[in-house]
Design a protein around this motif. Structure first.
Motif, PDB file in Angstrom:
ATOM      1  N   ASP A  42      43.734  33.341  30.597  1.00 33.71           N
ATOM      2  CA  ASP A  42      43.682  34.659  31.235  1.00 33.71           C
ATOM      3  C   ASP A  42      42.946  34.593  32.570  1.00 33.71           C
ATOM      4  O   ASP A  42      42.900  33.538  33.213  1.00 33.71           O
ATOM      5  N   SER A  43      42.343  35.709  32.971  1.00 30.96           N
ATOM      6  CA  SER A  43      41.716  35.788  34.287  1.00 30.96           C
ATOM      7  C   SER A  43      40.479  34.911  34.426  1.00 30.96           C
ATOM      8  O   SER A  43      40.054  34.635  35.547  1.00 30.96           O
ATOM      9  N   ASP A  46      42.532  31.880  35.662  1.00 33.87           N
ATOM     10  CA  ASP A  46      43.592  32.063  36.654  1.00 33.87           C
ATOM     11  C   ASP A  46      43.082  31.766  38.060  1.00 33.87           C
ATOM     12  O   ASP A  46      42.097  32.350  38.520  1.00 33.87           O
ATOM     13  N   ASN A  49      47.822  32.505  39.945  1.00 31.64           N
ATOM     14  CA  ASN A  49      49.218  32.543  39.493  1.00 31.64           C
ATOM     15  C   ASN A  49      49.802  33.944  39.482  1.00 31.64           C
ATOM     16  O   ASN A  49      51.022  34.113  39.532  1.00 31.64           O
ATOM     17  N   ASN A  50      48.953  34.957  39.414  1.00 32.22           N
ATOM     18  CA  ASN A  50      49.455  36.330  39.401  1.00 32.22           C
ATOM     19  C   ASN A  50      49.832  36.864  40.774  1.00 32.22           C
ATOM     20  O   ASN A  50      50.389  37.956  40.879  1.00 32.22           O
ATOM     21  N   ALA A  99      46.252  26.921  41.599  1.00 27.59           N
ATOM     22  CA  ALA A  99      47.224  27.574  40.723  1.00 27.59           C
ATOM     23  C   ALA A  99      48.551  26.837  40.787  1.00 27.59           C
ATOM     24  O   ALA A  99      49.008  26.444  41.865  1.00 27.59           O
ATOM     25  N   SER A 115      46.100  24.934  37.297  1.00 28.02           N
ATOM     26  CA  SER A 115      45.927  26.045  36.362  1.00 28.02           C
ATOM     27  C   SER A 115      47.256  26.748  36.131  1.00 28.02           C
ATOM     28  O   SER A 115      47.976  27.070  37.073  1.00 28.02           O
ATOM     29  N   ALA A 117      47.129  29.488  34.093  1.00 23.92           N
ATOM     30  CA  ALA A 117      46.621  30.746  33.526  1.00 23.92           C
ATOM     31  C   ALA A 117      47.084  31.965  34.308  1.00 23.92           C
ATOM     32  O   ALA A 117      47.433  31.885  35.488  1.00 23.92           O
ATOM     33  N   SER A 118      47.043  33.107  33.622  1.00 20.67           N
ATOM     34  CA  SER A 118      47.501  34.364  34.206  1.00 20.67           C
ATOM     35  C   SER A 118      46.586  35.502  33.762  1.00 20.67           C
ATOM     36  O   SER A 118      46.487  35.794  32.562  1.00 20.67           O
ATOM     37  N   GLN A 139      53.509  29.942  30.038  1.00 18.16           N
ATOM     38  CA  GLN A 139      52.529  28.982  30.534  1.00 18.16           C
ATOM     39  C   GLN A 139      52.806  27.601  29.945  1.00 18.16           C
ATOM     40  O   GLN A 139      52.675  26.579  30.625  1.00 18.16           O
TER      41      GLN A 139
END
Length: 353
Positions: A42-43, A46, A49-50, A99, A115, A117-118, A139
């Motif tokens: 998660d954050s 991250d 990536n978002n 990312a 990474s 992650a998101s 992922q």
């Protein structure tokens, strides 16, 4: 507490793991024992990536990143470096972890890790759907794609060596509890806390087995932190005095106990693995309960805006920020400052090497 002893190839490192010592930084020699770092979750993991997603869970704008290199907002949910960046730096792998979806990432950066992650995602696929972010399954697909790229870059034998010796960081579950179980209580309609914890632990187990099949051996799971004491939870569930939200913390502790037990089971069943549980809950909570020992003045609100609710798009260029973020444990209402993450990493690192 006596010092712990870490053996890394031919180097012996003595380091205190006393949680009341805020300056116990651990730096591991550059010896190739960890060639790459991979981050899922998660954050907290991250690195940006978002950025290309249509979601409110973004951090690629000021004041995020104001203490990152050149003051650049990259999509990291903090004022500077985050957990995977610091672990990569401490292990001598690289200065920060990029990312995977960063369009500027170069082939020569991939062999040392990335990474996947998101921010806003969880073990539960419904969590990622609510937040419109990258779920666990995607992922995992990104990691499979990464392996293919790595083989083209360094060759199959070296790629397999990198995959086997890399360190894998995993951090999910905070959003599952904070969003899917409490804020948007869809899962609460069908699961009590033990049942939902069991569901999440099963998903963590399946994920572990999948990356193990792909070659992962050294895997570190971060438990749910004491989210009831995060600023947003204090605001929602802490009453007029904004005390810690006991309900959130009780859910986190119950889940963590199940996850920790399952990790022991997985470690025994996956014979070539080294699977570690990082007590993120304890690490954060000890800072909150003893802020002065770590050099913090404020632990009940974030540096951004009022500090009681601002996170992601609510923490933006129009939000005033505190004059000295090194005195704050939290950057926004849901994430730590660079200093906060640094202390967590320093005390977690002996369990990772």
């Amino acid at each position: 507490m006596p010092p712990s002893v870490i053996k890394v190839n031919c180097f012996w490192i003595y380091t205190s793991i006393c949680l009341c010592c805020s300056q116990a930084r651990v730096n591991i020699p550059r010896n190739g024992s960890v060639p790459a770092l991979m981050a899922f979750g998660d954050s907290f993991m991250d690195s940006g990536n978002n950025n290309a997603l249509i979601t409110v869970n973004k951090a690629n704008f000021p004041p995020y990143g104001r203490d990152f290199m050149g003051g650049k907002p990259t999509g990291r949910f903090s004022n500077g470096k985050t957990i995977p960046d610091m672990i990569a730096e401490r292990l001598g792998v690289k200065d920060y972890l990029p990312a995977y979806l960063d369009p500027s990432i170069q082939d020569n950066e991939l062999p040392t890790g990335t990474s996947f992650a998101s921010g806003g995602s969880g073990y539960d696929p419904l969590t990622s759907k609510i937040a419109n972010v990258i779920p666990l399954s995607d992922q995992l697909d990104m990691f499979k794609e990464y392996i293919g790229k790595l083989k083209r870059i360094v060759g199959e034998e070296e790629a397999n060596n990198i995959i086997e010796k890399s360190l894998y960081l995993v951090s999910w579950s905070s959003n599952d509890w904070a969003i899917t179980y409490d804020a948007v209580p869809i899962r609460r309609l069908h699961y009590d806390v033990p049942a939902y914890s069991n569901l999440l632990v099963n998903m963590a187990t399946n994920f572990t087995q999948e990356i193990y099949k792909l070659g992962a051996r050294r895997i570190a799971f971060f438990g749910t932190p004491s989210i009831g004491c995060f600023p947003f939870a204090r605001t929602i569930g802490g009453g007029i005095l904004r005390m810690c939200g006991d309900k959130f913390n009780e859910e986190a502790e119950f889940f963590n106990s199940m996850l920790k037990n399952q990790i022991q089971v997985l470690g025994n069943s996956l014979s070539l693995s080294r699977i570690t549980y990082i007590d993120y809950y304890k690490l954060v909570q000890q800072i909150i309960e003893n802020p002065q020992q770590y050099g913090f003045d404020v632990v009940d609100r974030g540096c951004c805006g009022t500090g009681v609710a601002e996170v992601a798009i609510l923490c933006n260029k129009f939000s005033p920020t505190c004059p000295d973020d090194s005195k704050f444990l939290f950057w926004d209402s849901g994430h730590l400052t660079e200093k906060g993450y640094s202390i967590v990493v320093d005390h977690a690192l002996p369990d990772l090497v």
